[in-house]
Enzyme design. Sequence first.
Site, PDB file in Angstrom:
ATOM      1  N   GLU A  33     -13.424  47.561 108.314  1.00  0.00           N
ATOM      2  CA  GLU A  33     -12.500  46.865 107.422  1.00  0.00           C
ATOM      3  C   GLU A  33     -11.070  47.349 107.611  1.00  0.00           C
ATOM      4  OE1 GLU A  33     -12.907  44.251 105.868  1.00  0.00           O
ATOM      5  OE2 GLU A  33     -15.089  44.079 105.870  1.00  0.00           O
TER       6      GLU A  33
ATOM      7  N   TYR B 190      -8.027  44.473  98.701  1.00  0.00           N
ATOM      8  CA  TYR B 190      -8.994  43.754  99.531  1.00  0.00           C
ATOM      9  C   TYR B 190     -10.101  44.676 100.031  1.00  0.00           C
ATOM     10  CZ  TYR B 190     -11.423  42.300 103.570  1.00  0.00           C
ATOM     11  OH  TYR B 190     -12.442  42.083 104.435  1.00  0.00           O
TER      12      TYR B 190
ATOM     13  N   ASP C 172      -9.279  37.812 101.012  1.00  0.00           N
ATOM     14  CA  ASP C 172      -8.458  38.126 102.185  1.00  0.00           C
ATOM     15  C   ASP C 172      -7.750  36.855 102.638  1.00  0.00           C
ATOM     16  OD1 ASP C 172     -10.540  36.656 103.274  1.00  0.00           O
ATOM     17  OD2 ASP C 172     -10.351  37.660 105.195  1.00  0.00           O
TER      18      ASP C 172
ATOM     19  N   CYS D 222     -13.141  26.597 108.571  1.00  0.00           N
ATOM     20  CA  CYS D 222     -11.904  26.274 107.853  1.00  0.00           C
ATOM     21  C   CYS D 222     -10.766  27.111 108.434  1.00  0.00           C
ATOM     22  CB  CYS D 222     -12.099  26.552 106.362  1.00  0.00           C
ATOM     23  SG  CYS D 222     -10.855  25.812 105.287  1.00  0.00           S
TER      24      CYS D 222
ATOM     25  N   CYS E  89     -14.247  19.938 108.615  1.00  0.00           N
ATOM     26  CA  CYS E  89     -14.818  19.657 107.296  1.00  0.00           C
ATOM     27  C   CYS E  89     -16.248  19.126 107.371  1.00  0.00           C
ATOM     28  CB  CYS E  89     -13.920  18.672 106.548  1.00  0.00           C
ATOM     29  SG  CYS E  89     -12.245  19.301 106.288  1.00  0.00           S
TER      30      CYS E  89
ATOM     31  N   CYS F 235     -18.691  21.877 106.994  1.00  0.00           N
ATOM     32  CA  CYS F 235     -18.414  22.849 105.936  1.00  0.00           C
ATOM     33  C   CYS F 235     -19.309  22.645 104.713  1.00  0.00           C
ATOM     34  CB  CYS F 235     -16.955  22.753 105.503  1.00  0.00           C
ATOM     35  SG  CYS F 235     -16.522  23.965 104.231  1.00  0.00           S
TER      36      CYS F 235
ATOM     37  N   CYS G 149     -14.381  19.931  97.959  1.00  0.00           N
ATOM     38  CA  CYS G 149     -13.070  20.367  98.454  1.00  0.00           C
ATOM     39  C   CYS G 149     -12.017  19.273  98.264  1.00  0.00           C
ATOM     40  CB  CYS G 149     -13.173  20.737  99.932  1.00  0.00           C
ATOM     41  SG  CYS G 149     -11.604  21.273 100.648  1.00  0.00           S
TER      42      CYS G 149
END
Length: 350
Positions: free
Chosen positions: A49, A132, A150, A201, A208, A211, A217
């Site tokens: 991370e 984060y 994030d 995305c 899309c 997704c 959305c």
Amino acid sequence: MPTLDPRPLDAEAVLAWYDRHARDLPWRVPPALRAQGVRPDPYRVWLSEVMLQQTTVAAVRRYFLRFTELWPTVFALAAAPLDSVLREWAGLGYYARARNLHACAQAVVERHGGVFPATAAGLATLPGIGAYTSAAIAAICFDERVAVLDGNLERVLARYHRLEVPVREGKEELRAVLQLSVPQRAGDFAQAMMDLGATVCAPRNAACLLCPLEPGCAAARTADPTAYPVKAAKTDKPIRKGHAYVMRDAGGDVYLRSRPSKGLLAGMSEVPGSDWAAELGAPTYPTAGDWRHHGQVVHMFTHFRLELEVWSATVEPAGVDDGWWVEPQRLGGEALPTLFRKVLAAAGHG
DNA sequence: CATTCGTGGAC
DNA sequence: TGTCCAAGAAT
């Protein structure tokens, strides 16, 4: 500011997508294993991370493998000399991360017996672990039901809700809405959302049709979903100019020194040089020698453009004494940021 | 809260 | 070639 409609995401759909499409990453426990009770190693998750802060997976992968090979545990990393950590970090950028990484490892060993805190709040007290990263580690390792927000999530959520202001202004609102969606499988959900942002995305391409969040959305119902998140006005970068001096002794060894412990490229190694200013001054060579010009190196930092005139000469070692001499074939092992690798290449050490 | 922190890759 | 930008933190 317009308040967002607090529609929770379809977390089940996201998790189902993740079960089929999770990326295979060296620091990740895949969802099938996670379902069997296998838990990620907090040390490896933390290391990944920190490396991934503002850095692509492609760039991180080999550094992660190298670090975990050299230092398989937090104890090993805490016991390592800071110099060696900086050397291994060279090229990855944002070098404060490397210093904080080392400080964090030592804090975990000294204050927590080598065991990472199991909550986001506890993790956030450690160096280099902010909002984060603390949330990400707590969710991934301990399934704490915390919002992991994030850059990927900001983009996905800004599109999902058609956030009409730059993310910086709407971030806390996004966080509150996201918090309502976090399921029991908090770690898989966080990783799923980040994978979704990275692969489906994406910044320039919103696929899309693939997704799992498409049904709810808002941006998917517009002509161009990639118009979100809306961008803040950008300012143009200033230019700074300076000189860099590559010195060699009679044997061909190259002279390096350490940069100050604070500021740009803190604690890393460098070739001596002038200040960097808006206007280029005349060269002031560190010592006498057959100085010769090698042209210019241009390097883009986040907030300015740097143009360095590169010079080299063979000099008497007695003329300089605040650094050290390095055989050319050993330059690769020094804590040299990319900027100075470019300078050395321009001077014939590529 | 805005600025200061790198770098390499995609386009 | 220039622009954008990537799993942000510290100050």
